[in-house]
Write an enzyme that holds these catalytic residues in place. Structure first.
Site, mmCIF file in Angstrom:
data_model
loop_
_atom_site.group_PDB
_atom_site.id
_atom_site.type_symbol
_atom_site.label_atom_id
_atom_site.label_comp_id
_atom_site.label_asym_id
_atom_site.label_seq_id
_atom_site.Cartn_x
_atom_site.Cartn_y
_atom_site.Cartn_z
ATOM 1 N N ARG A 97 0.906 -1.183 0.075
ATOM 2 C CA ARG A 97 0.064 0.050 -0.023
ATOM 3 C C ARG A 97 1.086 1.204 -0.082
ATOM 4 O O ARG A 97 1.479 1.464 0.878
ATOM 5 C CB ARG A 97 -0.926 -0.069 1.161
ATOM 6 N N HIS A 124 -7.475 0.880 -6.258
ATOM 7 C CA HIS A 124 -7.518 0.210 -5.106
ATOM 8 C C HIS A 124 -8.320 -1.188 -5.609
ATOM 9 O O HIS A 124 -9.573 -1.296 -5.242
ATOM 10 C CB HIS A 124 -8.590 0.826 -3.989
ATOM 11 N N GLN A 127 -9.920 -3.684 -3.318
ATOM 12 C CA GLN A 127 -11.370 -3.215 -2.912
ATOM 13 C C GLN A 127 -12.630 -3.623 -3.910
ATOM 14 O O GLN A 127 -13.687 -4.042 -3.650
ATOM 15 C CB GLN A 127 -11.386 -1.837 -2.430
ATOM 16 N N ASP A 213 -17.616 6.846 -0.662
ATOM 17 C CA ASP A 213 -16.264 6.832 -0.002
ATOM 18 C C ASP A 213 -15.916 8.080 0.728
ATOM 19 O O ASP A 213 -16.568 8.977 0.551
ATOM 20 C CB ASP A 213 -15.148 6.237 -1.056
ATOM 21 N N CYS A 253 -16.602 1.437 1.282
ATOM 22 C CA CYS A 253 -15.292 0.581 1.392
ATOM 23 C C CYS A 253 -14.887 0.552 2.834
ATOM 24 O O CYS A 253 -13.984 -0.271 3.209
ATOM 25 C CB CYS A 253 -14.140 1.008 0.582
ATOM 26 N N ARG A 281 -13.640 -8.974 1.451
ATOM 27 C CA ARG A 281 -12.116 -8.612 1.019
ATOM 28 C C ARG A 281 -11.308 -9.880 1.521
ATOM 29 O O ARG A 281 -10.391 -10.278 0.619
ATOM 30 C CB ARG A 281 -11.648 -7.591 2.138
#
Ligand code: CP
Ligand code: NVA
Length: 296
Positions: A97, A124, A127, A213, A253, A281
């Site tokens: 990340r 992402h 996700q 988000d 998310c 996830r």
């Protein structure tokens, strides 16, 4: 094979990953990671990504090593390329990340083992994988997705591509001055019907999925004051949800800023799918780890 973006992931690969994830979620074995090590490199904070990858490795019989920038020699100037060369000699797979997508490319170009993008400023993809898994299991893949808020962030970029590739109609609802990123919008339009609107009430009409988000992503903190003003009318609240289909699902998310981009009433309400989404996830990433190992 790396997994760096939904942009570079074919519809066929997305469908295969969804199939494997579903099988894994319902208890069917699809292989294991026995004797395998995942290195997880973090430049930014994380709850779900870190924990779901670590749990995935444990449950698949492998091992995950957490490393953040401050505890590594990267903090003293070791390059991403050299870090990748060294990690490749120890581990079977790397997940990172990072702030800059360019650094992710440097990591992957110098790694001889698969690299997974665990979020950058641009995408992402892990996700998005869990998101489309959640949408699929709620039987809404053929429907309309309304993404409201910051339609130019990493989550929006990956999701609009994944949803369009899998046949969803996508409506991006954003304030004037904060349009989606042109290259992602154009790319998504190649796969399906994508429209951009500034009116939240118009945008959510007939939606099967409402997605939001945060308004201020990691790394954008200096824009916080102006963004809070610009996005204030783009909150997902009960009045807005009422305008979508009655059985619509609401997704986020996470982490959520309750009372900003989404109200607690909606997040904890009957249309919310956020906890299934967070759980997915784990299943989606197990599928991804096993799939990447099989492709090597
Ligand atoms: N959604 C997500 O990636 O969460 P974390 O930042 O907690 O990993
Ligand atoms: N867009 C958010 C997602 C966090 C998981 C961010 O980048 O901060």
């Amino acid at each position: 094979m790396h997994f760096l973006s939904i942009r570079e992931t074919s519809k066929k690969d997305l469908e295969t990953l969804l199939d494997i994830a579903t099988q894994i979620k319902f208890g069917r074995s699809w292989g294991d990671m026995k004797g395998k090590t995942l290195i997880m490199l973090f430049e930014k904070p994380s709850t779900r990504t870190r924990v779901s990858f670590e749990v995935a490795m444990t449950q698949l019989g492998g091992h995950a090593i957490y490393m953040d920038f401050t505890g590594s020699q990267i903090s003293r100037g070791e390059t991403m390329a050299d870090t990748a060369r060294v990690f490749s000699r120890y581990a079977d797979i790397i997940m990172a990340r990072l702030y800059k997508h360019g650094e992710m490319l440097e990591l992957s170009e110098n790694s001889t083992v698969p690299v997974i993008n665990g979020l950058t400023d641009v995408e992402h993809p892990c996700q998005a994988l869990a998101d489309v898994l959640t949408i699929k299991e709620r039987n809404k893949l053929g429907g309309k997705l309304a993404f409201i808020g910051d339609c130019a962030n990493n989550v929006a970029n990956s999701l609009m591509l994944a949803a369009a590739k899998l046949g969803m109609e996508v409506t991006l609802i954003c304030p004037p001055g904060y349009p989606p990123q042109k290259e992602f919008l154009e790319e998504a339009k190649k796969s399906g019907k994508v429209e951009v609107v500034t009116d939240p009430e118009k945008g959510v009409k007939g939606a099967d999925v409402i997605y939001t988000d945060v308004w201020v992503s990691m790394g954008m903190e200096e824009e916080k004051a102006e963004r809070m003003k610009a996005f204030v009318k783009y909150q997902v609240n009960q009045d807005l949800v009422k305008l979508a289909k009655k059985d619509c699902i609401v997704m986020h998310c996470l982490p959520a800023h309750r009372g900003q981009e989404i109200t607690s009433e909606v997040l904890d309400g009957k249309n919310s799918a956020v906890w299934d989404q967070a759980e997915n996830r784990l299943h989606a990433q197990k599928a991804l780890l096993l799939y990447l190992m099989k492709q090597r």
